[in-house]
Design a protein around this motif. Sequence first.
Motif, PDB file in Angstrom:
ATOM      1  N   LEU A 251       0.802  -1.208  -0.047  1.00  9.57           N
ATOM      2  CA  LEU A 251       0.111   0.042  -0.133  1.00  9.57           C
ATOM      3  C   LEU A 251       0.976   1.322   0.113  1.00  9.57           C
ATOM      4  CD1 LEU A 251      -2.782   1.297   0.435  1.00  9.57           C
ATOM      5  CD2 LEU A 251      -2.691   1.130   2.687  1.00  9.57           C
ATOM      6  N   GLY A 252       1.718   1.335   0.681  1.00  7.29           N
ATOM      7  CA  GLY A 252       2.876   2.513   0.677  1.00  7.29           C
ATOM      8  C   GLY A 252       3.568   2.556  -0.536  1.00  7.29           C
ATOM      9  N   ARG A 253       4.000   1.768  -1.107  1.00  8.08           N
ATOM     10  CA  ARG A 253       4.459   2.046  -2.405  1.00  8.08           C
ATOM     11  C   ARG A 253       3.395   2.647  -3.519  1.00  8.08           C
ATOM     12  NH1 ARG A 253       8.821  -1.313  -4.041  1.00  8.08           N
ATOM     13  NH2 ARG A 253       9.523  -2.874  -2.260  1.00  8.08           N
ATOM     14  N   ALA A 254       2.469   2.190  -3.521  1.00 11.87           N
ATOM     15  CA  ALA A 254       1.161   2.552  -4.098  1.00 11.87           C
ATOM     16  C   ALA A 254       0.927   4.176  -3.910  1.00 11.87           C
ATOM     17  CB  ALA A 254       0.006   1.805  -4.057  1.00 11.87           C
ATOM     18  N   LEU A 255       0.667   4.281  -2.632  1.00 14.40           N
ATOM     19  CA  LEU A 255       0.607   5.553  -1.978  1.00 14.40           C
ATOM     20  C   LEU A 255       1.741   6.914  -2.391  1.00 14.40           C
ATOM     21  CD1 LEU A 255      -0.846   4.860   1.507  1.00 14.40           C
ATOM     22  CD2 LEU A 255      -2.226   5.287  -0.416  1.00 14.40           C
ATOM     23  N   ALA A 256       2.889   6.268  -2.417  1.00 13.83           N
ATOM     24  CA  ALA A 256       3.923   7.235  -2.924  1.00 13.83           C
ATOM     25  C   ALA A 256       3.783   7.772  -4.293  1.00 13.83           C
ATOM     26  CB  ALA A 256       5.231   6.530  -2.646  1.00 13.83           C
ATOM     27  N   ASN A 257       3.592   6.792  -5.055  1.00 15.45           N
ATOM     28  CA  ASN A 257       3.172   7.009  -6.641  1.00 15.45           C
ATOM     29  C   ASN A 257       1.882   8.004  -6.751  1.00 15.45           C
ATOM     30  OD1 ASN A 257       5.469   5.740  -7.545  1.00 15.45           O
ATOM     31  ND2 ASN A 257       4.204   4.215  -8.833  1.00 15.45           N
ATOM     32  N   PHE A 258       0.765   7.645  -5.976  1.00 22.00           N
ATOM     33  CA  PHE A 258      -0.358   8.650  -5.991  1.00 22.00           C
ATOM     34  C   PHE A 258       0.147  10.101  -5.259  1.00 22.00           C
ATOM     35  CE2 PHE A 258      -2.902   4.721  -4.758  1.00 22.00           C
ATOM     36  CZ  PHE A 258      -2.659   4.053  -5.993  1.00 22.00           C
ATOM     37  N   VAL A 259       0.921  10.320  -4.396  1.00 18.04           N
ATOM     38  CA  VAL A 259       1.137  11.610  -3.785  1.00 18.04           C
ATOM     39  C   VAL A 259       2.178  12.341  -4.739  1.00 18.04           C
ATOM     40  CG1 VAL A 259       2.591  12.666  -2.081  1.00 18.04           C
ATOM     41  CG2 VAL A 259       1.161  10.762  -1.325  1.00 18.04           C
ATOM     42  N   MET A 260       3.075  11.408  -5.637  1.00 19.44           N
ATOM     43  CA  MET A 260       3.924  12.272  -6.592  1.00 19.44           C
ATOM     44  C   MET A 260       2.959  12.910  -7.823  1.00 19.44           C
ATOM     45  SD  MET A 260       7.591  10.635  -6.191  1.00 19.44           S
ATOM     46  CE  MET A 260       7.301   8.966  -6.367  1.00 19.44           C
ATOM     47  N   PHE A 261       1.835  12.115  -7.984  1.00 20.34           N
ATOM     48  CA  PHE A 261       0.922  12.428  -8.921  1.00 20.34           C
ATOM     49  C   PHE A 261      -0.004  13.926  -8.626  1.00 20.34           C
ATOM     50  CE2 PHE A 261      -1.551  11.011 -12.600  1.00 20.34           C
ATOM     51  CZ  PHE A 261      -2.561  12.129 -12.693  1.00 20.34           C
ATOM     52  N   SER A 262      -0.537  13.945  -7.512  1.00 21.44           N
ATOM     53  CA  SER A 262      -1.729  14.924  -7.201  1.00 21.44           C
ATOM     54  C   SER A 262      -1.168  15.775  -5.899  1.00 21.44           C
ATOM     55  CB  SER A 262      -2.761  14.479  -6.983  1.00 21.44           C
ATOM     56  OG  SER A 262      -3.209  13.619  -5.878  1.00 21.44           O
ATOM     57  N   SER A 263      -0.183  15.392  -5.134  1.00 15.98           N
ATOM     58  CA  SER A 263       0.469  16.061  -3.937  1.00 15.98           C
ATOM     59  C   SER A 263      -0.700  16.340  -3.187  1.00 15.98           C
ATOM     60  CB  SER A 263       1.093  17.150  -4.384  1.00 15.98           C
ATOM     61  OG  SER A 263       2.164  17.728  -3.462  1.00 15.98           O
ATOM     62  N   PRO A 264      -1.297  15.461  -2.304  1.00 20.78           N
ATOM     63  CA  PRO A 264      -2.488  15.576  -1.708  1.00 20.78           C
ATOM     64  C   PRO A 264      -2.103  16.055   0.005  1.00 20.78           C
ATOM     65  CG  PRO A 264      -2.120  13.416  -1.799  1.00 20.78           C
ATOM     66  CD  PRO A 264      -1.394  13.964  -2.753  1.00 20.78           C
ATOM     67  N   GLU A 265      -2.855  16.722   0.556  1.00 18.65           N
ATOM     68  CA  GLU A 265      -2.755  16.989   2.023  1.00 18.65           C
ATOM     69  C   GLU A 265      -2.612  15.888   2.793  1.00 18.65           C
ATOM     70  OE1 GLU A 265      -5.408  20.127   3.211  1.00 18.65           O
ATOM     71  OE2 GLU A 265      -4.804  19.914   5.192  1.00 18.65           O
ATOM     72  N   ALA A 266      -3.609  14.681   2.337  1.00 15.14           N
ATOM     73  CA  ALA A 266      -4.060  13.857   3.267  1.00 15.14           C
ATOM     74  C   ALA A 266      -4.469  12.402   2.245  1.00 15.14           C
ATOM     75  CB  ALA A 266      -4.951  13.863   4.335  1.00 15.14           C
ATOM     76  N   ILE A 267      -3.900  11.234   2.824  1.00 15.63           N
ATOM     77  CA  ILE A 267      -4.560  10.113   2.210  1.00 15.63           C
ATOM     78  C   ILE A 267      -5.722   9.423   3.328  1.00 15.63           C
ATOM     79  CG2 ILE A 267      -4.291   7.596   1.566  1.00 15.63           C
ATOM     80  CD1 ILE A 267      -2.424   9.407  -0.104  1.00 15.63           C
ATOM     81  N   ILE A 268      -6.864   9.381   3.227  1.00 19.10           N
ATOM     82  CA  ILE A 268      -7.609   8.738   4.028  1.00 19.10           C
ATOM     83  C   ILE A 268      -8.074   7.362   3.524  1.00 19.10           C
ATOM     84  CG2 ILE A 268     -10.205   9.121   4.989  1.00 19.10           C
ATOM     85  CD1 ILE A 268      -9.503  12.304   4.324  1.00 19.10           C
ATOM     86  N   LEU A 269      -7.931   6.455   4.646  1.00 23.76           N
ATOM     87  CA  LEU A 269      -8.160   5.015   4.395  1.00 23.76           C
ATOM     88  C   LEU A 269      -9.354   4.575   5.064  1.00 23.76           C
ATOM     89  CD1 LEU A 269      -4.576   3.675   5.148  1.00 23.76           C
ATOM     90  CD2 LEU A 269      -5.590   4.221   2.845  1.00 23.76           C
ATOM     91  N   PHE A 270     -10.005   3.940   4.374  1.00 24.55           N
ATOM     92  CA  PHE A 270     -11.608   3.551   5.056  1.00 24.55           C
ATOM     93  C   PHE A 270     -11.689   1.952   4.525  1.00 24.55           C
ATOM     94  CE2 PHE A 270     -15.841   2.686   3.722  1.00 24.55           C
ATOM     95  CZ  PHE A 270     -16.795   3.001   4.804  1.00 24.55           C
ATOM     96  N   GLY A 271     -12.436   1.349   5.725  1.00 21.35           N
ATOM     97  CA  GLY A 271     -12.912   0.002   4.974  1.00 21.35           C
ATOM     98  C   GLY A 271     -12.363  -1.091   6.077  1.00 21.35           C
ATOM     99  N   GLY A 272     -12.383  -2.393   6.041  1.00 16.11           N
ATOM    100  CA  GLY A 272     -12.385  -3.590   6.822  1.00 16.11           C
ATOM    101  C   GLY A 272     -10.822  -3.461   7.334  1.00 16.11           C
ATOM    102  N   LEU A 273      -9.950  -3.235   6.475  1.00 19.84           N
ATOM    103  CA  LEU A 273      -8.425  -3.381   6.630  1.00 19.84           C
ATOM    104  C   LEU A 273      -7.985  -2.482   7.548  1.00 19.84           C
ATOM    105  CD1 LEU A 273      -8.437  -5.658   4.686  1.00 19.84           C
ATOM    106  CD2 LEU A 273      -6.444  -4.609   3.535  1.00 19.84           C
ATOM    107  N   CYS A 274      -8.574  -1.359   7.742  1.00 18.93           N
ATOM    108  CA  CYS A 274      -8.275  -0.329   8.410  1.00 18.93           C
ATOM    109  C   CYS A 274      -8.459  -0.547   9.963  1.00 18.93           C
ATOM    110  CB  CYS A 274      -9.111   1.117   8.239  1.00 18.93           C
ATOM    111  SG  CYS A 274      -8.683   1.827   6.803  1.00 18.93           S
ATOM    112  N   LYS A 275      -9.359  -1.439  10.316  1.00 15.30           N
ATOM    113  CA  LYS A 275      -9.268  -1.975  11.681  1.00 15.30           C
ATOM    114  C   LYS A 275      -8.080  -2.283  12.406  1.00 15.30           C
ATOM    115  CE  LYS A 275     -12.954  -4.442  11.117  1.00 15.30           C
ATOM    116  NZ  LYS A 275     -14.074  -5.590  11.545  1.00 15.30           N
ATOM    117  N   ALA A 276      -7.317  -2.966  11.573  1.00 20.97           N
ATOM    118  CA  ALA A 276      -5.980  -3.306  11.918  1.00 20.97           C
ATOM    119  C   ALA A 276      -5.004  -2.077  12.622  1.00 20.97           C
ATOM    120  CB  ALA A 276      -5.166  -4.455  10.761  1.00 20.97           C
TER     121      ALA A 276
END
Lengths: 325, 325
Positions: A251-276
Amino acid sequence: MLATPISQQMAVGIDIGGTNTVFGIVDHRGEISYRGAISTKKHANIKDYLDELHEAILPALNQFGIDKLIKGIGIGAPNGNYYTGKIEYAPNLPWKGEIPLADLIQEKFGLPAALTNDANAAAVGEMTYGAAKGMKDFIMITLGTGVGSGIVINGELVYGHDGFAGELGHTIIIPGGRKHWSTGAHGSLETYTSATGVTLTAIELLNKYKDKPSILRNYDEDEIDSRLIYDCAIQGDELAKETYAFTGEILGRALANFVMFSSPEAIILFGGLCKAGSLIFQPAKKTMEENLLPIFQNKVQIIPSELKESDAAILGASALVWELK
Amino acid sequence: MLATPISQQMAVGIDIGGTNTVFGIVDHRGEISYRGAISTKKHANIKDYLDELHEAILPALNQFGIDKLIKGIGIGAPNGNYYTGKIEYAPNLPWKGEIPLADLIQEKFGLPAALTNDANAAAVGEMTYGAAKGMKDFIMITLGTGVGSGIVINGELVYGHDGFAGELGHTIIIPGGRKHWSTGAHGSLETYTSATGVTLTAIELLNKYKDKPSILRNYDEDEIDSRLIYDCAIQGDELAKETYAFTGEILGRALANFVMFSSPEAIILFGGLCKAGSLIFQPAKKTMEENLLPIFQNKVQIIPSELKESDAAILGASALVWELK
């Protein structure tokens, strides 16, 4: 007749899933004052479905005054296209081809309607009522049965040229990696960070480290699912924890690529896996930072959704209404 | 005094490179009616640089009437931040740290000024005068010494939360792949699809297929550069052509991921590598399509820039002026 003050307006949110459709009446602050559900699956005919939906929602509309307080209807549905207002070839809904749902709802209820897919609706919901309140640039990733995403840039949801932008779950993170069970693509984000992906990772690790003890070894492979892996992980099971560490890293690898695309202020994670929690957030954050160009490092928060999972779909759909021009 | 009709307004475009600064006066249709250049490198002091720039541009401004026809000044510069108007820590410019260039230019010339990085300027230029005219959603990729990018969504350049969005050259396409000579990251797009990347690929292929004849074998490794590889490829040299095929394939993988992010109408390619034409466009297109989710397939054009390479930097910078509010 006096116009209704905006702060008193209400919105209908409808979330269409493969099995059930849930709906609610929502105010500007995200309070849901009426809830209901009907079956999606049993209605092979869209007309019958709309009839039942209308009948189910009508009592609530009458209560609030259909022509006074309700501003409109927002709908989240798989393959919902915001531009066309159509559900287009949704594989897990009973209706085939293109369904002009926004128009059908608008006609049936006599209220303005807007449609988008569920992940986009989740992003608008988060911006309106949740963790992204006040943010103009963020990316929402939903980690559930599948991996969805909604991207907000300059305060607006990104729909792209054709209405289908934001399929980040299908971007290829590991070329030649794990084959997707449905698309056939190799190494897409969803093959690793969905509930199915996590299950496959745990099974791979069980087979790879045969000598490593794990509570998961008490179960047959086909009994292992993401819920069991979660239960084992919070009991301290090393192999289950490693499953999350690996998932977070991808997930972190993917997020790095997404950040270099649109330079967001935050990544918000939602869904079952976040419980971890930190079991997944911490490796995701670490790997993201390692893969970012220095100008992006230590700037982007990774935060969990602030919407209750059971309400999020209705809230997201309802939030589309406040965006109606 | 009567206001100047918008169609008669002119813009100054300034492109700051590590060695030289070029500038021009540009009309609404992208006609450059005055051009000039000064040295960037020789001015360690920003004040001296601005003095010389002012002196060089002044004759043109006087000719057009500074307070009447010129709407403003657009500047493209490495690490130029649109939000702050500052050049921030540009490694190959003579001025260190943060330089508030937009403010300095605005003060010096008494005209509104806007600054962004060169790749973003190229994208605005393409939208205003070139291949992206009339498009609201496209991605510009510059394939030169480095790989830059400018992303347009809903008709607006994406700057992101901090002004640094659109560093697609640094997204990781092949995890664990070739190490970047400057960032140290492994497998970023720039390590493969820049002039340096192409050169490294050719050398790798020469060493991998020792038995394969190639004109490139007549040169020492340190004589091989992207221009030579191009010359060999158009002469039909198989190994040089294979170098482009591989480069195009990596580019295609990256483009598929970008398309699933923002669903653009087109990808516009600019820079030296585009000269290779179908040698690079064809494998890029093929690989992109193979990696796209079906809903995105056969929708996105990959097209070359329509701006003359020698004019593009000035045009891009000048186009920022028309976006000034």
